[in-house]
Design a protein around this motif. Structure first.
Motif, PDB file in Angstrom:
ATOM      1  N   UNK A 218      -7.990   2.751   5.907  1.00  0.00           N
ATOM      2  CA  UNK A 218      -9.153   2.153   6.557  1.00  0.00           C
ATOM      3  C   UNK A 218     -10.189   1.698   5.546  1.00  0.00           C
ATOM      4  N   UNK A 219     -10.397   2.498   4.511  1.00  0.00           N
ATOM      5  CA  UNK A 219     -11.427   2.174   3.525  1.00  0.00           C
ATOM      6  C   UNK A 219     -11.077   0.934   2.704  1.00  0.00           C
ATOM      7  N   UNK A 220      -9.803   0.726   2.439  1.00  0.00           N
ATOM      8  CA  UNK A 220      -9.406  -0.353   1.533  1.00  0.00           C
ATOM      9  C   UNK A 220      -8.163  -1.071   2.063  1.00  0.00           C
ATOM     10  N   UNK A 221      -8.295  -1.789   3.185  1.00  0.00           N
ATOM     11  CA  UNK A 221      -7.118  -2.452   3.753  1.00  0.00           C
ATOM     12  C   UNK A 221      -6.586  -3.581   2.877  1.00  0.00           C
ATOM     13  N   UNK A 222      -7.426  -4.120   1.990  1.00  0.00           N
ATOM     14  CA  UNK A 222      -6.993  -5.237   1.145  1.00  0.00           C
ATOM     15  C   UNK A 222      -6.105  -4.792  -0.015  1.00  0.00           C
ATOM     16  N   UNK A 223      -6.066  -3.520  -0.296  1.00  0.00           N
ATOM     17  CA  UNK A 223      -5.240  -3.025  -1.400  1.00  0.00           C
ATOM     18  C   UNK A 223      -3.754  -3.238  -1.069  1.00  0.00           C
ATOM     19  N   UNK A 224      -2.942  -3.626  -2.036  1.00  0.00           N
ATOM     20  CA  UNK A 224      -1.512  -3.865  -1.774  1.00  0.00           C
ATOM     21  C   UNK A 224      -0.745  -2.545  -1.622  1.00  0.00           C
ATOM     22  N   UNK A 225      -0.999  -1.875  -0.532  1.00  0.00           N
ATOM     23  CA  UNK A 225      -0.423  -0.557  -0.321  1.00  0.00           C
ATOM     24  C   UNK A 225       1.094  -0.615  -0.132  1.00  0.00           C
ATOM     25  N   UNK A 226       1.753   0.416  -0.608  1.00  0.00           N
ATOM     26  CA  UNK A 226       3.146   0.705  -0.284  1.00  0.00           C
ATOM     27  C   UNK A 226       3.203   2.174   0.099  1.00  0.00           C
ATOM     28  N   UNK A 227       4.294   2.578   0.697  1.00  0.00           N
ATOM     29  CA  UNK A 227       4.435   3.998   1.010  1.00  0.00           C
ATOM     30  C   UNK A 227       4.386   4.820  -0.270  1.00  0.00           C
ATOM     31  N   UNK A 228       4.982   4.288  -1.345  1.00  0.00           N
ATOM     32  CA  UNK A 228       4.991   5.016  -2.615  1.00  0.00           C
ATOM     33  C   UNK A 228       3.578   5.188  -3.170  1.00  0.00           C
ATOM     34  N   UNK A 229       2.775   4.119  -3.150  1.00  0.00           N
ATOM     35  CA  UNK A 229       1.420   4.229  -3.703  1.00  0.00           C
ATOM     36  C   UNK A 229       0.548   5.137  -2.848  1.00  0.00           C
ATOM     37  N   UNK A 230       0.732   5.091  -1.539  1.00  0.00           N
ATOM     38  CA  UNK A 230      -0.032   5.966  -0.655  1.00  0.00           C
ATOM     39  C   UNK A 230       0.373   7.422  -0.863  1.00  0.00           C
ATOM     40  N   UNK A 236       2.091  13.667  -2.419  1.00  0.00           N
ATOM     41  CA  UNK A 236       3.270  14.038  -1.645  1.00  0.00           C
ATOM     42  C   UNK A 236       4.382  13.052  -1.944  1.00  0.00           C
ATOM     43  N   UNK A 237       5.616  13.453  -1.742  1.00  0.00           N
ATOM     44  CA  UNK A 237       6.715  12.520  -1.963  1.00  0.00           C
ATOM     45  C   UNK A 237       6.688  11.420  -0.912  1.00  0.00           C
ATOM     46  N   UNK A 238       7.281  10.305  -1.274  1.00  0.00           N
ATOM     47  CA  UNK A 238       7.315   9.164  -0.365  1.00  0.00           C
ATOM     48  C   UNK A 238       7.982   9.518   0.961  1.00  0.00           C
ATOM     49  N   UNK A 239       9.156  10.168   0.900  1.00  0.00           N
ATOM     50  CA  UNK A 239       9.893  10.495   2.118  1.00  0.00           C
ATOM     51  C   UNK A 239       9.134  11.503   2.982  1.00  0.00           C
ATOM     52  N   UNK A 240       8.519  12.491   2.323  1.00  0.00           N
ATOM     53  CA  UNK A 240       7.791  13.514   3.073  1.00  0.00           C
ATOM     54  C   UNK A 240       6.572  12.916   3.770  1.00  0.00           C
ATOM     55  N   UNK A 241       5.859  12.036   3.071  1.00  0.00           N
ATOM     56  CA  UNK A 241       4.696  11.406   3.689  1.00  0.00           C
ATOM     57  C   UNK A 241       5.120  10.530   4.868  1.00  0.00           C
TER      58      UNK A 241
END
Length: 314
Positions: A218-230, A236-241
């Protein structure tokens, strides 16, 4: 910024209709103003709200009702009292047979009623415009939600009652912000009730991991997010998140992000001077074309058509 804060930071109340009503029984008002959202607070006395669908609710001093429009509803001293007033769009008032209204009289700043010493005093705040961000939250409410005085401790109702009769410089802005605060407080209290049907993503804020992830999206929707970066941000690991986010928020992280970006875009596009390209950059799309394509997939119309339904899409 969370979705509740979005009610304040998105398309907030601007020039909202606010009125104090002083009423002596029998009284009854049929509300057909088609407003998307209305708050009714009881300062003194009691009354009833009767929605077009659902059960009627009696309100007493300190209670606050959230009414989702645009369906009509009745506010009365008793459900059996026949309407004496019909409130139309634009707050135009008539008798039920269409004649200009004379039963109600103005009794001061933002105040009207059928007598200056009525035993019931109501505050009504109407939002004239509904945004897409808050619709994601309000759609989880019933047509009528009532927050009882005994369930919360808030100074906002008496504060709004004191401010609504003032005509000081900047008073409209003060009242708009107080109305926003009262709405936020009432929504939080409603969704905190046992058994409340809050959206999954709203409940997910309580989780220390998923709640943090939601706030970052919500704070930074413009960031090029991926599951890995989040996942890296929350430790936390990508799969666990992905599993935890989906289980608690009801959809995968990137699907949620897409919905949030497009809801923000739908509201930002209505701001004066907004362009598709500028909005695209603010919500994380690389071009106006990319936003337009995603927007049309979600809402079935182009961004331009969304802003102006009479404009040909293109």
């Amino acid at each position: 910024m969370d979705a509740v804060s979005g009610l304040l930071d998105g398309p907030r109340a601007r020039g909202a209709f606010l009125l104090r009503s002083i009423l002596t029984p029998p009284w009854s008002m049929l509300i057909r103003d088609e407003a998307p959202l209305t708050l009714v607070a009881v300062v003194r006395g009691d009354g009833w709200i009767v929605p077009e669908e659902g059960e009627a609710a009696r309100l007493t001093e300190g209670d606050v009702a959230i009414v989702r429009g645009p369906a009509p509803y009745t506010v009365a001293d008793d459900p059996a009292t026949a309407p004496q007033v019909v409130v139309h769009p634009g707050q135009h008032c008539t008798t039920p047979d269409g004649r200009e209204l004379f039963a109600m009289t103005r009794w001061g700043v933002r105040t009207w009623g059928n007598g200056p010493d009525g035993r019931t005093v109501l505050l009504t705040g109407t939002y004239p415009v509904q945004g897409t961000v808050e619709r994601r939250l309000l759609d989880a409410l019933p047509p009528l939600a009532v927050v009882r005085r005994e369930s919360w401790d808030t100074p906002l109702v008496p504060l709004l009652a004191a401010e609504i009769v003032k005509d000081d410089p900047g008073q409209e802005a003060v009242l708009d912000r107080l109305l926003d605060l009262l709405l936020i407080a009432a929504l939080r209290e409603w969704f905190a009730r046992p058994g409340a049907a809050a959206p999954a993503w709203y409940r997910a804020y309580a989780d220390p991991v998923v709640g943090r992830a939601l706030r970052m999206l919500h704070d930074d929707p413009a960031r090029p997010w991926t599951v890995a970066s989040l996942a890296a941000e929350v430790g936390m690991s990508r799969a666990a998140l992905a599993r935890r986010f989906t289980a608690l928020a009801g959809e995968p992280p990137m699907a949620y992000l897409t919905g949030w970006r497009l809801a923000l875009a739908a509201d930002l596009l209505r701001e004066p001077g907004a362009t598709v390209g500028a909005v695209a950059r603010r919500v994380g799309y690389g071009s106006s074309f990319a936003l337009s394509a995603a927007f049309k997939r979600r809402y079935g119309v182009s961004p331009r058509r969304h802003v102006d339904p009479d404009r040909l899409a293109g």
